[in-house]
Design an enzyme around this catalytic site. Structure first.
Site, PDB file in Angstrom:
ATOM      1  N   HIS A 172     -10.136   0.977   1.812  1.00 22.89           N
ATOM      2  CA  HIS A 172      -9.714   2.338   2.191  1.00 22.89           C
ATOM      3  C   HIS A 172     -10.928   3.243   2.428  1.00 22.89           C
ATOM      4  CE1 HIS A 172      -5.380   2.272   2.073  1.00 22.89           C
ATOM      5  NE2 HIS A 172      -5.324   1.822   0.830  1.00 22.89           N
ATOM      6  N   CYS A 229       0.846  -1.190   0.000  1.00 21.71           N
ATOM      7  CA  CYS A 229       0.000   0.000   0.000  1.00 21.71           C
ATOM      8  C   CYS A 229       0.884   1.243   0.000  1.00 21.71           C
ATOM      9  CB  CYS A 229      -0.888  -0.016   1.247  1.00 21.71           C
ATOM     10  SG  CYS A 229      -2.002   1.387   1.356  1.00 21.71           S
ATOM     11  N   HIS A 249      -8.973  -4.004  -2.056  1.00 19.94           N
ATOM     12  CA  HIS A 249      -8.020  -3.223  -1.262  1.00 19.94           C
ATOM     13  C   HIS A 249      -8.441  -1.750  -1.224  1.00 19.94           C
ATOM     14  CE1 HIS A 249      -3.713  -2.177  -0.073  1.00 19.94           C
ATOM     15  NE2 HIS A 249      -4.221  -1.013  -0.419  1.00 19.94           N
ATOM     16  N   GLU A 250      -8.795  -1.206  -2.392  1.00 19.09           N
ATOM     17  CA  GLU A 250      -9.178   0.216  -2.460  1.00 19.09           C
ATOM     18  C   GLU A 250     -10.525   0.457  -1.779  1.00 19.09           C
ATOM     19  OE1 GLU A 250      -6.882   2.140  -3.206  1.00 19.09           O
ATOM     20  OE2 GLU A 250      -5.606   0.649  -4.161  1.00 19.09           O
TER      21      GLU A 250
HETATM   22 NI    NI Z   1      -3.654   0.991  -0.114  1.00 20.85          NI
END
Ligand code: NI
Length: 182
Positions: free
Chosen positions: A149, A102, A145-146
């Site tokens: 966030h 990341c 993954h995004e």
């Molecule tokens: Ni990330």
């Protein structure tokens, strides 16, 4: 035409990475469009596979998926940079484990178990609704993954601590893998 700006990527420890991002209600506003241009520019400069708005300090449900092979991810498939706004995702049942890193946690990699495939509905940057698109493999991983966030979650929350390795060791391991399959 306005020149895109390089944005500062915030790092682990900044509370903004830990908050749930807000829905975007003004996609067509110049301020939103400029933010998207800046995120695309910043993501490319940082060699990112993706980037979420909270990572540049904006609490908005926007992320970019921009997969292409580079030194950080030599095996990434190519995908035209895509802007995802207000996504809803549905995960497939099958899972697989792979390394992630990341931009907000520089130098670290860890193994995360993720769904192999998913379906996603979202708004694109013109405000058009893209319904129920299917993704799998590496791209599905980047999307998960995004999306995390946007929820204030980072990959280290999902990784087994014993899987953590430095980026330097990861690169060395990947180079050895390449040697093996030559
Ligand atoms: Ni990330």
């Amino acid at each position: 035409m306005r020149t895109p700006q390089l944005l500062e990527i915030i790092e682990l420890g900044n509370p903004l990475l830990r908050s749930v991002a807000n829905w975007v209600t003004n996609i067509k506003d110049p301020s939103t469009q400029e933010l998207i241009d800046d995120m695309l520019f910043t993501c490319e400069k940082a060699d990112g596979m993706g980037m979420a708005a909270p990572q540049i300090g904006r609490s908005l449900r926007i992320f970019i998926v921009a997969s292409k092979p580079n030194s950080r991810y030599p095996h990434a498939p190519f995908m035209e940079p895509t802007v995802i706004i207000n996504p809803e995702i549905r995960l497939g049942m099958e899972v697989e484990a792979d390394y992630e890193g990341c931009l907000s946690i520089p130098g670290l990699r860890g193994i995360v178990i993720r769904a192999k495939s998913l379906r996603m509905s979202y708004h694109d940057r013109s405000g058009t609704c893209q319904l129920d698109r299917a993704y799998d493999g590496f791209i599905a991983r980047v999307i998960q993954h995004e999306f995390d966030h946007l929820q204030g979650i980072v990959f280290t929350d999902r990784a087994n601590v014993n899987s953590f390795i430095t980026n330097k060791e990861y690169q060395r391991m990947m180079a050895e893998e390449c040697e093996k399959i030559k």
